[in-house]
Design an enzyme around this catalytic site. Sequence first.
Site: not given
Length: 237
Positions: A9, A11, A54, A59, A155, A160
Amino acid sequence: MARRQIVLDTETTGIDPKQGHRIIEIGCVELVNRRLTGNNFHVYINPQRSIEEEAIDVHGITNEFLRDKPLFHQVAEEFFEYIKGAELVIHNAPFDVGHMDNEFALLNQHHPKTHAFCQVLDTLKMARDLHPGQKNNLDALCRRYDVDNTKRTLHGALLDAEILADVYLAMTGGQVKLNLNQNKDDSSEHQQGGIRRLNSDRAPLVVLRASEAEHAAHEARLDLVNQEGGQCLWRAE
């Protein structure tokens, strides 16, 4: 031959790498023959650009936090060697792979795209095939497969990836447990195999027997089946 999978995963600073957005966190969990090995990979990255508000709301990673973190080119080779030759297990793979391909392309080293050195399995596509018309984000899959995600308030790439590893193993491991105890009184003990035992002091079940008219109607129906050339199992000798 051992099957090596990397549950991955990322970010990012924003949605679209074509708009200059960059990876700020990579989290990977290694599976070998469907077993967690503990050989994980996790790094925060200074993107050398601001993070969209946003994205921060999703996260929680701030520009200030990343100021002293390494640049992508400083971790690229280690990351490449870690994932090379493995099957990547990613939820919504086009997003993460798109950002990975962009980061490697920015190195100006003619680096191949991710699909050239890794197989990619998209668990979002898998979930949509298994559960059409239902929500299939990671939180929904955790509820569906009874995976604990209570620590997931924001997140985070490594968290994750760890959660997705549990979800993936549940999705591909056969029958999901039926949670037969989910409505059970908390004071009762769980029985082996999730079976709820009836209390011995409960009221006896009421047995309703067919009336003579119902018996006659049933026999008439069986006669009709015989007349039409059918076979009545109830009359088989």
